[in-house]
Design a protein around this motif. Sequence first.
Motif, PDB file in Angstrom:
ATOM      1  N   HIS A  98       6.101  11.398  27.004  1.00 22.18           N
ATOM      2  CA  HIS A  98       5.743  12.387  25.978  1.00 22.18           C
ATOM      3  C   HIS A  98       6.493  12.144  24.663  1.00 22.18           C
ATOM      4  O   HIS A  98       6.643  13.054  23.845  1.00 22.18           O
ATOM      5  N   GLU A  99       6.962  10.935  24.467  1.00 26.01           N
ATOM      6  CA  GLU A  99       7.649  10.567  23.236  1.00 26.01           C
ATOM      7  C   GLU A  99       7.028   9.284  22.691  1.00 26.01           C
ATOM      8  O   GLU A  99       6.813   8.330  23.431  1.00 26.01           O
ATOM      9  N   VAL A 100       6.736   9.284  21.418  1.00 27.80           N
ATOM     10  CA  VAL A 100       6.123   8.108  20.803  1.00 27.80           C
ATOM     11  C   VAL A 100       7.224   7.127  20.415  1.00 27.80           C
ATOM     12  O   VAL A 100       8.154   7.481  19.685  1.00 27.80           O
ATOM     13  N   ARG A 101       7.121   5.924  20.948  1.00 28.11           N
ATOM     14  CA  ARG A 101       8.051   4.853  20.636  1.00 28.11           C
ATOM     15  C   ARG A 101       7.291   3.716  19.940  1.00 28.11           C
ATOM     16  O   ARG A 101       6.081   3.592  20.096  1.00 28.11           O
ATOM     17  N   TRP A 102       8.013   2.918  19.196  1.00 25.46           N
ATOM     18  CA  TRP A 102       7.418   1.758  18.528  1.00 25.46           C
ATOM     19  C   TRP A 102       8.025   0.500  19.114  1.00 25.46           C
ATOM     20  O   TRP A 102       9.248   0.363  19.195  1.00 25.46           O
ATOM     21  N   TRP A 103       7.156  -0.436  19.528  1.00 29.17           N
ATOM     22  CA  TRP A 103       7.598  -1.712  20.082  1.00 29.17           C
ATOM     23  C   TRP A 103       7.190  -2.837  19.139  1.00 29.17           C
ATOM     24  O   TRP A 103       6.140  -2.777  18.487  1.00 29.17           O
ATOM     25  N   SER A 104       8.009  -3.877  19.132  1.00 24.67           N
ATOM     26  CA  SER A 104       7.695  -5.102  18.406  1.00 24.67           C
ATOM     27  C   SER A 104       7.568  -6.228  19.422  1.00 24.67           C
ATOM     28  O   SER A 104       8.498  -6.474  20.196  1.00 24.67           O
ATOM     29  N   LEU A 105       6.418  -6.908  19.440  1.00 20.22           N
ATOM     30  CA  LEU A 105       6.132  -7.951  20.419  1.00 20.22           C
ATOM     31  C   LEU A 105       6.039  -9.306  19.722  1.00 20.22           C
ATOM     32  O   LEU A 105       5.414  -9.439  18.670  1.00 20.22           O
ATOM     33  N   THR A 106       6.676 -10.292  20.340  1.00 19.42           N
ATOM     34  CA  THR A 106       6.630 -11.678  19.882  1.00 19.42           C
ATOM     35  C   THR A 106       6.379 -12.564  21.087  1.00 19.42           C
ATOM     36  O   THR A 106       7.008 -12.371  22.139  1.00 19.42           O
ATOM     37  N   ALA A 107       5.470 -13.533  20.981  1.00 15.57           N
ATOM     38  CA  ALA A 107       5.158 -14.377  22.137  1.00 15.57           C
ATOM     39  C   ALA A 107       4.511 -15.678  21.692  1.00 15.57           C
ATOM     40  O   ALA A 107       4.025 -15.801  20.561  1.00 15.57           O
ATOM     41  N   LYS A 108       4.520 -16.639  22.612  1.00 22.19           N
ATOM     42  CA  LYS A 108       3.810 -17.897  22.399  1.00 22.19           C
ATOM     43  C   LYS A 108       3.144 -18.292  23.714  1.00 22.19           C
ATOM     44  O   LYS A 108       3.607 -17.930  24.806  1.00 22.19           O
ATOM     45  N   PRO A 109       2.045 -19.031  23.658  1.00 30.03           N
ATOM     46  CA  PRO A 109       1.312 -19.382  24.876  1.00 30.03           C
ATOM     47  C   PRO A 109       2.050 -20.448  25.684  1.00 30.03           C
ATOM     48  O   PRO A 109       2.829 -21.243  25.156  1.00 30.03           O
ATOM     49  N   LEU A 110       1.786 -20.448  27.018  1.00 28.35           N
ATOM     50  CA  LEU A 110       2.334 -21.446  27.942  1.00 28.35           C
ATOM     51  C   LEU A 110       1.207 -22.368  28.395  1.00 28.35           C
ATOM     52  O   LEU A 110       0.048 -21.935  28.522  1.00 28.35           O
ATOM     53  N   PHE A 111       1.560 -23.622  28.643  1.00 22.15           N
ATOM     54  CA  PHE A 111       0.574 -24.605  29.086  1.00 22.15           C
ATOM     55  C   PHE A 111       1.127 -25.365  30.290  1.00 22.15           C
ATOM     56  O   PHE A 111       2.342 -25.592  30.399  1.00 22.15           O
ATOM     57  N   ASP A 112       0.215 -25.763  31.204  1.00 21.97           N
ATOM     58  CA  ASP A 112       0.634 -26.556  32.353  1.00 21.97           C
ATOM     59  C   ASP A 112       0.704 -28.027  31.965  1.00 21.97           C
ATOM     60  O   ASP A 112       0.518 -28.404  30.800  1.00 21.97           O
ATOM     61  N   GLU A 113       0.964 -28.900  33.004  1.00 20.15           N
ATOM     62  CA  GLU A 113       1.136 -30.319  32.715  1.00 20.15           C
ATOM     63  C   GLU A 113      -0.131 -30.975  32.203  1.00 20.15           C
ATOM     64  O   GLU A 113      -0.101 -32.046  31.599  1.00 20.15           O
ATOM     65  N   ARG A 114      -1.267 -30.354  32.431  1.00 19.79           N
ATOM     66  CA  ARG A 114      -2.537 -30.895  31.940  1.00 19.79           C
ATOM     67  C   ARG A 114      -2.948 -30.316  30.593  1.00 19.79           C
ATOM     68  O   ARG A 114      -4.040 -30.600  30.106  1.00 19.79           O
TER      69      ARG A 114
END
Length: 796
Positions: free
Chosen positions: A326-342
């Motif tokens: 019941h409380e409004v919070r603000w989030w900051s998201l940072t990410a980068k994609p992952l790749f397999d060996e192929r």
Amino acid sequence: MAEQYDPYPGWWMRCRQSLRGWLDEVRPNEATDGAYAARFRARQIQALMALLPLSVIGNAVNTVTLAWVFWARMAEPLWLAAWCLAVVLSLGLVGLLWRRSLLSDGRKRVASPHATRLVAAHVGLFAALWASLPIAVFPEADQAGALLLSTLSVGMICAGAFMLSPLAPAALAYVGVLLCGCLLALTRSPYADNGALIVMLAVYAVMMAGIIFTNGRVFMSRLRAQAETERQKQLIDLLLKDFEEHASDWLWEISAEGRLRHVSTRLAQSFGMPVRQLLDRSLVGLLSDMLPPDELEGADSLRRLTSHLRLGQPFRDLEIPVEVGHEVRWWSLTAKPLFDERGRAAGWRGVGSDITQTRQSRDELARLANYDALTGLSNRHRFGTELERLGRSPEEAARPCALLFIDLDNFKHINDTLGHAVGDQLLRRLGARLRSCVSDGDLLARLGGDEFALLTWAHADASAAEALAARLLALIREPLQLEDAQVVVYASIGIAQAPRDGSDPRALLQCADLALYAAKAAGRATWRHFAPEMAEHALARVRLQHELGQALQAEQFTLHFQPQVRLRDGKVLGFEALVRWQHSERGLMGPGEFIPVAEETGQIVPLGSWVLREACRQAAQWPADLRVAVNLSAVQFRTGSVLELVDQALAESGLPPERLELEVTESVLIDDHEGAHDTLSALRTRGVRIAMDDFGTGYSSLAYLRRFPMDKLKIDGLFVRALGSDEDAQAVVTAIISLARALRLETTAEGIESVEQMAMLKALGCDDVQGYLVSRPMPGEAVEAYLARSHARVAA
């Protein structure tokens, strides 16, 4: 001196150093490998143990083959049987001993240097067991048997060199012992050219040693690389664990399908859910469920997050609101994609942080940058930004609106008399009152001080804007209870319309400002709509300001004098000095046309100095019983040089201070209480007389009379001219005269124009009169003739 003998020549030392360097490359070293050395030794032994089953099988096949071939050819077959049994038992015992004894802890997988030396010794003994076979068999073997035994020995040497190369000392021991046995067997063989074979065998030994060193170095390099990788991984895991346990940020990782697959405790706490409930949940779905309702920015952030995940694009500092408990919070998201060996998408990994406090601070800074801290209304910056939209956007420019400038008339007086705390409270209360009249979509702002502005689209036409102005004035005039005082505030309003008066923001502001000035000039406490003639009047004022400066330099001013006569006997007491401007185009101009402009621009200071000096100079030539009255502006008092100016004028003219009467208005006393009091007291000490001009038209004259030193009260001509027609005016004049008599002050009535007025003033007890009935203002050179006529009239 005899040359000292060196037991270790330089070449030998270099060989030893090179050999030691090679050995360091193929065996663990506590000095360079540290705590990993014991693990490296264990890995070397494990590599040998991994090949032990294959070695057992190979040795068993070789043993059986040799026993079958040479059993009938040996003079003593029992020796062969014993040898076969020794080989089989040694293989089993070595494996068992290595597994149980050499690795001190199966979980830790470590081994001591003694363990590797013991392994090398076991390998050497096993090689000696195999080396004994060609030594014993070669002398009795026929050509086929010798060929078989030679092939088997060479194969054993090659296989041992490759299989034992992870542990180079053991491999060298095995190859060395087996080669020595072969060399000894060759010397006893009757079928071979021993010299050539021995040379070939030596070359072969060197090649095997090189292979052992190369393979051992590669194996150790791989172990060291794996250890470094493991160390880096442990360090990263430790840092990540410490980050997740102590940092305010948290890590998150999702699969290619967008489902959470790594949920830390910090992440679960941020979501307000247990870890098991978050695992394998869709991140976008979770954020969508937690998005506060009616949050437009949050919906846009969620769309951008979904787009980044779908397109495989990295993102940084994407801010999104969530509702947690019941409380409004603000989030900051940072990410980068992952790749397999192929190179295929394998998910996303990123960092999240709670930026609620940062967001609140940023919003507060934005609010402070756009809103007035005292009243909560929009400030000048936000008002200017909104107004600029009228000029940037054609749609906004074409949309009719009205601009109202609101300025409080008596705020400065209230603020000075009751204090700044009361003044701030007054502005807050008035801001709340004005806000109650603002329609949705309109903009009300405090521009600073006691100035407000209202930009309204709901009251855009002239009649609606005027009705709104009238309503605002009435609302402002309602009494306010501030602490222990009840105050009534008055305001003036200037109105401009767009696009009628202009669509350009600057032009609209100028029109509203001119309209406000017109409202002030019309007597205040009213409103005025902008009219084109106001701009013309403003241009005329600007031109007048410029001409006024030139007139001061060219000395185009002159003084006229209006006599002040005692009612009792008609005697002339003195003259009031009135300045006139001999304009090159307009002719002779009265003070009412240029004095207000001079006061606004500050030009009243040099003009007032000239008037005072010139009045004193001319008065010094009059009879000694006549006084000269000179008006002083409040602007002159603010300069703080009135005393010096008066002293200089009296000294230059030689006029006695008692013959100089300075007329001040109540605004002088309001503007600077203590400074004005000190200045007037100093003037009274010098003998200069002080008169309060336009008495009765101010707000607190009675209070000032008690505090400030005065000699005379001048009754404003507004009351004098209304004596015959207005009973209230008669009452005011009566009260003023009675008050002056009680305070032992003289009274002078200004603006007297009829005999009836003079008779009433005389009956009321007024001391002196001044006005057109007595005489119009006259040039200085006409004073002597007037005095002569006056004396003759009095004498008659």
